[in-house]
Motif scaffolding. Structure first.
Motif, PDB file in Angstrom:
ATOM      1  N   ALA A 139      56.144  -3.222  55.506  1.00  0.00           N
ATOM      2  CA  ALA A 139      55.788  -2.459  54.434  1.00  0.00           C
ATOM      3  C   ALA A 139      57.180  -2.955  52.986  1.00  0.00           C
ATOM      4  O   ALA A 139      57.549  -3.383  52.477  1.00  0.00           O
ATOM      5  N   ARG A 140      56.041  -2.277  51.807  1.00  0.00           N
ATOM      6  CA  ARG A 140      56.399  -2.483  50.858  1.00  0.00           C
ATOM      7  C   ARG A 140      57.291  -1.826  50.063  1.00  0.00           C
ATOM      8  O   ARG A 140      57.650  -0.920  49.899  1.00  0.00           O
ATOM      9  N   ASP A 141      58.763  -2.078  50.488  1.00  0.00           N
ATOM     10  CA  ASP A 141      59.815  -1.741  49.777  1.00  0.00           C
ATOM     11  C   ASP A 141      59.968  -2.089  47.898  1.00  0.00           C
ATOM     12  O   ASP A 141      60.445  -3.127  47.863  1.00  0.00           O
ATOM     13  N   LEU A 142      60.017  -0.817  47.576  1.00  0.00           N
ATOM     14  CA  LEU A 142      60.175  -1.340  46.084  1.00  0.00           C
ATOM     15  C   LEU A 142      61.778  -0.943  45.576  1.00  0.00           C
ATOM     16  O   LEU A 142      62.658   0.021  46.562  1.00  0.00           O
ATOM     17  N   GLN A 143      61.683  -1.800  45.183  1.00  0.00           N
ATOM     18  CA  GLN A 143      63.399  -2.457  44.440  1.00  0.00           C
ATOM     19  C   GLN A 143      63.194  -0.970  42.928  1.00  0.00           C
ATOM     20  O   GLN A 143      62.630  -1.197  41.948  1.00  0.00           O
ATOM     21  N   PHE A 144      64.723  -0.753  42.159  1.00  0.00           N
ATOM     22  CA  PHE A 144      64.794  -0.169  41.362  1.00  0.00           C
ATOM     23  C   PHE A 144      65.877  -0.670  40.925  1.00  0.00           C
ATOM     24  O   PHE A 144      66.949  -1.489  41.168  1.00  0.00           O
ATOM     25  N   GLU A 145      66.247   0.066  39.433  1.00  0.00           N
ATOM     26  CA  GLU A 145      67.477  -0.702  38.470  1.00  0.00           C
ATOM     27  C   GLU A 145      68.405   0.225  39.114  1.00  0.00           C
ATOM     28  O   GLU A 145      69.470  -0.785  38.898  1.00  0.00           O
ATOM     29  N   SER A 146      68.802   1.063  39.927  1.00  0.00           N
ATOM     30  CA  SER A 146      69.616   1.714  40.481  1.00  0.00           C
ATOM     31  C   SER A 146      70.349   0.810  41.372  1.00  0.00           C
ATOM     32  O   SER A 146      69.118   1.410  42.567  1.00  0.00           O
ATOM     33  N   TYR A 179      68.495   4.060  49.599  1.00  0.00           N
ATOM     34  CA  TYR A 179      66.928   4.350  50.113  1.00  0.00           C
ATOM     35  C   TYR A 179      66.181   3.158  50.297  1.00  0.00           C
ATOM     36  O   TYR A 179      66.336   2.258  49.683  1.00  0.00           O
ATOM     37  N   ARG A 180      64.925   3.530  51.121  1.00  0.00           N
ATOM     38  CA  ARG A 180      64.253   2.913  50.994  1.00  0.00           C
ATOM     39  C   ARG A 180      62.792   3.059  50.295  1.00  0.00           C
ATOM     40  O   ARG A 180      62.771   4.467  51.384  1.00  0.00           O
ATOM     41  N   VAL A 181      62.216   2.749  49.585  1.00  0.00           N
ATOM     42  CA  VAL A 181      60.589   3.260  48.483  1.00  0.00           C
ATOM     43  C   VAL A 181      59.827   2.768  49.355  1.00  0.00           C
ATOM     44  O   VAL A 181      60.011   1.478  48.915  1.00  0.00           O
ATOM     45  N   ALA A 182      58.941   3.140  49.912  1.00  0.00           N
ATOM     46  CA  ALA A 182      57.538   2.478  50.187  1.00  0.00           C
ATOM     47  C   ALA A 182      56.066   3.546  49.410  1.00  0.00           C
ATOM     48  O   ALA A 182      56.230   4.579  49.354  1.00  0.00           O
ATOM     49  N   ALA A 183      55.818   2.693  48.689  1.00  0.00           N
ATOM     50  CA  ALA A 183      54.161   2.990  47.827  1.00  0.00           C
ATOM     51  C   ALA A 183      52.995   2.165  47.436  1.00  0.00           C
ATOM     52  O   ALA A 183      52.746   1.421  48.388  1.00  0.00           O
ATOM     53  N   SER A 184      51.595   3.160  48.382  1.00  0.00           N
ATOM     54  CA  SER A 184      50.036   2.819  48.350  1.00  0.00           C
ATOM     55  C   SER A 184      49.883   2.188  46.502  1.00  0.00           C
ATOM     56  O   SER A 184      49.246   1.321  46.945  1.00  0.00           O
ATOM     57  N   ASP A 185      51.061   3.031  45.732  1.00  0.00           N
ATOM     58  CA  ASP A 185      50.564   2.493  44.694  1.00  0.00           C
ATOM     59  C   ASP A 185      51.754   1.756  43.560  1.00  0.00           C
ATOM     60  O   ASP A 185      52.147   3.709  43.420  1.00  0.00           O
ATOM     61  N   ALA A 186      52.355   1.133  43.678  1.00  0.00           N
ATOM     62  CA  ALA A 186      53.074   0.688  43.168  1.00  0.00           C
ATOM     63  C   ALA A 186      53.767   1.375  41.590  1.00  0.00           C
ATOM     64  O   ALA A 186      55.298   2.101  41.634  1.00  0.00           O
ATOM     65  N   ARG A 187      52.991   1.729  40.710  1.00  0.00           N
ATOM     66  CA  ARG A 187      52.989   1.810  39.484  1.00  0.00           C
ATOM     67  C   ARG A 187      53.641   3.192  40.155  1.00  0.00           C
ATOM     68  O   ARG A 187      54.040   3.924  38.869  1.00  0.00           O
ATOM     69  N   VAL A 188      52.567   3.573  40.251  1.00  0.00           N
ATOM     70  CA  VAL A 188      53.290   5.427  41.051  1.00  0.00           C
ATOM     71  C   VAL A 188      54.745   5.554  41.305  1.00  0.00           C
ATOM     72  O   VAL A 188      55.118   6.414  40.941  1.00  0.00           O
ATOM     73  N   GLY A 189      55.026   5.101  42.187  1.00  0.00           N
ATOM     74  CA  GLY A 189      56.154   5.071  43.133  1.00  0.00           C
ATOM     75  C   GLY A 189      57.070   4.828  41.853  1.00  0.00           C
ATOM     76  O   GLY A 189      58.541   5.154  41.555  1.00  0.00           O
ATOM     77  N   HIS A 190      57.131   3.616  40.794  1.00  0.00           N
ATOM     78  CA  HIS A 190      57.893   3.721  40.541  1.00  0.00           C
ATOM     79  C   HIS A 190      58.105   5.052  38.744  1.00  0.00           C
ATOM     80  O   HIS A 190      58.965   5.240  38.095  1.00  0.00           O
TER      81      HIS A 190
END
Length: 225
Positions: free
Chosen positions: A127-134, A141-152
């Motif tokens: 699973a793709r787990d996006l990482q954020f500055e926070s 949280y774990r965030v998965a997105a089909s489009d990383a750009r939209v997720g961010h």
């Protein structure tokens, strides 16, 4: 004699169970009528609302205790989703309370789930787990997105701050197509329904205008002359 006693006990339990279920249905109907919603005991079409968790596994899938109405000027619904796993003595029935708000346009999938064993196992299978500055948000949280750009874009600093408040922590939700939905394990909990709808509505309101525009919808169109 023992056989008769066991049979009588089974019948009594069945009767009590049916009586409790009728009372539960009556409570749901009264709740729905009080706020202008509708209530149905079941709706088979809802078992295919999503292809992702908690949907799409097990057998004997059912959608019951279906409530529909509007919330924050959007179509809304709530229902109990049930499915079974295993067989014989290892057979188990599972329930999840699903809450959903309709979206005005189709959006790529963005799933936000509390960090924990389930999330870590998902990472292990790719699973793709996006990482954020926070860092606080990454730990919560774990965030998965089909489009990383939209997720961010959707999970900007203001929304991350909102999701770290006490009423949001521990809630799993997903934007999927034309719905945003959340799920919690167990049957429908009317006492938590309003707060869960409020959280979903807050997420929708926080989605930036440019995300909507990229997907064919303008949330604030210019006035016509």
């Amino acid at each position: 004699m023992l056989f008769l006693l066991v049979g009588a006990g089974f019948v009594a339990a069945l009767v009590v169970g049916m009586w409790l279920q009728r009372k539960r249905h009556a409570r749901f109907r009264e709740w729905a009528a009080a706020i202008g919603w509708t209530y149905e005991e079941f709706d088979r079409s809802l078992i295919d609302l999503s292809r992702d968790q908690p949907f799409g596994v097990g057998s004997n899938r059912a959608a019951t205790e279906v409530l529909r109405g509007t919330f924050d000027s959007r179509a809304a619904m709530s229902f109990t989703y049930a499915w079974t796993t295993g067989s014989g003595k290892s057979r188990s029935t599972h329930h999840a309370h699903i809450v959903a708000l309709a979206l005005p346009a189709y959006l790529p999938t963005v799933e936000v789930t509390p960090e924990g064993l389930g999330a870590k196992l998902a990472k292990l299978v790719g699973a793709r787990d996006l990482q954020f500055e926070s860092e606080a948000f990454n730990q919560a949280y774990r965030v998965a997105a089909s489009d990383a750009r939209v997720g961010h874009a959707i999970l900007h600093p203001r929304l991350m701050e909102r999701l770290l408040r006490g009423d949001a922590l521990g809630n799993a939700w997903r934007i999927e197509g034309t719905w945003i939905l959340s799920w919690s394990f167990g049957t429908t909990d009317l006492d938590r329904l309003s707060s869960r709808l409020q959280l979903l509505a807050a997420v929708v309101r926080a989605i930036p205008r440019h995300v909507w525009l990229d997907h064919g919808y303008d949330p604030a169109p210019a006035p016509t002359l």
